[in-house]
Design a protein around this motif. Structure first.
Motif, PDB file in Angstrom:
ATOM      1  N   UNK A 178      39.689  70.691  70.628  1.00 32.96           N
ATOM      2  CA  UNK A 178      40.946  71.369  70.939  1.00 32.96           C
ATOM      3  C   UNK A 178      40.729  72.873  71.044  1.00 32.96           C
ATOM      4  N   UNK A 179      40.001  73.455  70.091  1.00 30.35           N
ATOM      5  CA  UNK A 179      39.729  74.897  70.120  1.00 30.35           C
ATOM      6  C   UNK A 179      38.919  75.300  71.342  1.00 30.35           C
ATOM      7  N   UNK A 180      37.891  74.529  71.661  1.00 38.85           N
ATOM      8  CA  UNK A 180      37.071  74.832  72.828  1.00 38.85           C
ATOM      9  C   UNK A 180      37.860  74.757  74.116  1.00 38.85           C
TER      10      UNK A 180
ATOM     11  N   UNK B  11      52.625  77.841  77.325  1.00 35.11           N
ATOM     12  CA  UNK B  11      53.474  77.096  76.388  1.00 35.11           C
ATOM     13  C   UNK B  11      53.277  75.595  76.534  1.00 35.11           C
ATOM     14  N   UNK B  12      53.196  75.114  77.761  1.00 31.53           N
ATOM     15  CA  UNK B  12      53.008  73.679  77.987  1.00 31.53           C
ATOM     16  C   UNK B  12      51.678  73.202  77.407  1.00 31.53           C
ATOM     17  N   UNK B  13      50.605  73.945  77.650  1.00 32.33           N
ATOM     18  CA  UNK B  13      49.304  73.558  77.135  1.00 32.33           C
ATOM     19  C   UNK B  13      49.292  73.613  75.607  1.00 32.33           C
ATOM     20  N   UNK B  14      49.891  74.645  75.019  1.00 33.16           N
ATOM     21  CA  UNK B  14      49.937  74.762  73.568  1.00 33.16           C
ATOM     22  C   UNK B  14      50.715  73.601  72.964  1.00 33.16           C
ATOM     23  N   UNK B  15      51.803  73.212  73.589  1.00 32.17           N
ATOM     24  CA  UNK B  15      52.579  72.070  73.107  1.00 32.17           C
ATOM     25  C   UNK B  15      51.772  70.779  73.111  1.00 32.17           C
ATOM     26  N   UNK B  16      51.043  70.516  74.195  1.00 31.40           N
ATOM     27  CA  UNK B  16      50.229  69.303  74.268  1.00 31.40           C
ATOM     28  C   UNK B  16      49.102  69.320  73.248  1.00 31.40           C
ATOM     29  N   UNK B  17      48.481  70.475  73.065  1.00 31.04           N
ATOM     30  CA  UNK B  17      47.388  70.552  72.093  1.00 31.04           C
ATOM     31  C   UNK B  17      47.905  70.419  70.663  1.00 31.04           C
TER      32      UNK B  17
ATOM     33  N   UNK C 234      40.301  77.773  74.360  1.00 24.38           N
ATOM     34  CA  UNK C 234      39.612  79.027  74.724  1.00 24.38           C
ATOM     35  C   UNK C 234      39.231  79.020  76.204  1.00 24.38           C
ATOM     36  N   UNK C 235      38.695  77.908  76.698  1.00 28.25           N
ATOM     37  CA  UNK C 235      38.282  77.817  78.103  1.00 28.25           C
ATOM     38  C   UNK C 235      39.485  77.948  79.037  1.00 28.25           C
ATOM     39  N   UNK C 236      40.548  77.214  78.718  1.00 24.09           N
ATOM     40  CA  UNK C 236      41.718  77.206  79.603  1.00 24.09           C
ATOM     41  C   UNK C 236      42.466  78.539  79.582  1.00 24.09           C
ATOM     42  N   UNK C 237      42.590  79.140  78.395  1.00 23.05           N
ATOM     43  CA  UNK C 237      43.282  80.422  78.309  1.00 23.05           C
ATOM     44  C   UNK C 237      42.502  81.515  79.050  1.00 23.05           C
ATOM     45  N   UNK C 238      41.192  81.435  79.030  1.00 20.56           N
ATOM     46  CA  UNK C 238      40.402  82.412  79.785  1.00 20.56           C
ATOM     47  C   UNK C 238      40.714  82.295  81.276  1.00 20.56           C
ATOM     48  N   UNK C 239      40.788  81.069  81.772  1.00 21.85           N
ATOM     49  CA  UNK C 239      41.103  80.881  83.190  1.00 21.85           C
ATOM     50  C   UNK C 239      42.520  81.333  83.515  1.00 21.85           C
ATOM     51  N   UNK C 240      43.479  81.015  82.641  1.00 20.97           N
ATOM     52  CA  UNK C 240      44.860  81.446  82.883  1.00 20.97           C
ATOM     53  C   UNK C 240      44.984  82.967  82.832  1.00 20.97           C
TER      54      UNK C 240
ATOM     55  N   UNK D  10      38.123  63.717  62.929  1.00 25.52           N
ATOM     56  CA  UNK D  10      39.171  64.741  63.006  1.00 25.52           C
ATOM     57  C   UNK D  10      38.569  66.116  63.254  1.00 25.52           C
ATOM     58  N   UNK D  11      37.460  66.412  62.597  1.00 23.30           N
ATOM     59  CA  UNK D  11      36.817  67.725  62.795  1.00 23.30           C
ATOM     60  C   UNK D  11      36.325  67.892  64.227  1.00 23.30           C
ATOM     61  N   UNK D  12      35.781  66.837  64.796  1.00 28.04           N
ATOM     62  CA  UNK D  12      35.323  66.919  66.183  1.00 28.04           C
ATOM     63  C   UNK D  12      36.491  67.095  67.143  1.00 28.04           C
ATOM     64  N   UNK D  13      37.602  66.434  66.870  1.00 27.15           N
ATOM     65  CA  UNK D  13      38.785  66.596  67.722  1.00 27.15           C
ATOM     66  C   UNK D  13      39.301  68.027  67.614  1.00 27.15           C
ATOM     67  N   UNK D  14      39.341  68.591  66.409  1.00 25.60           N
ATOM     68  CA  UNK D  14      39.811  69.975  66.241  1.00 25.60           C
ATOM     69  C   UNK D  14      38.915  70.953  66.986  1.00 25.60           C
ATOM     70  N   UNK D  15      37.603  70.762  66.899  1.00 26.40           N
ATOM     71  CA  UNK D  15      36.687  71.643  67.634  1.00 26.40           C
ATOM     72  C   UNK D  15      36.866  71.509  69.139  1.00 26.40           C
TER      73      UNK D  15
END
Length: 113
Positions: A72-74, A22-28, A77-83, A65-70
């Protein structure tokens, strides 16, 4: 050679996993809002600056903006895999420790005709 990237994350409980998610999703989401709304809102002030003959606001809207969105998605995905790996390691260790190691495994069932 010692590689820190492949080390397993420390185990997490379900509550810790959910809190970190939840904390990471809020920051993103905040970063997404700042990129999508605030930069576009203040783009008028950037029209005086130009890059290769185009206004800087054009680059921020078209590519930035498109680069920032990509990114954020990357990162998500990386952080959620580790969590998720950490939460699964915790769940597996809890399941293994609760199992009785002296218990005899069940015999396989006979197939039915």
């Amino acid at each position: 050679m010692d590689n820190d990237i492949d080390t397993a994350p420390p185990p997490l409980t379900r509550r810790q996993h959910w809190r970190k998610t939840r904390r990471m999703t809020g920051w993103l989401l905040l970063l997404w809002l700042l990129t999508g709304f605030c930069v576009a809102f203040f783009a008028r002030e950037l029209t005086g600056l130009s890059v290769f003959g185009w206004p800087l606001s054009f680059y921020l809207a078209a590519q930035g903006a498109s680069l920032v969105y990509l990114t954020i998605l990357g990162f998500y995905a990386w952080r959620m895999r580790r969590l998720d790996l950490a939460a699964n390691a915790s769940a597996n260790s809890a399941a293994n420790s609760s199992a009785n190691p002296a218990a005899k495994p069940a015999a396989p069932r006979e197939p039915r005709p």
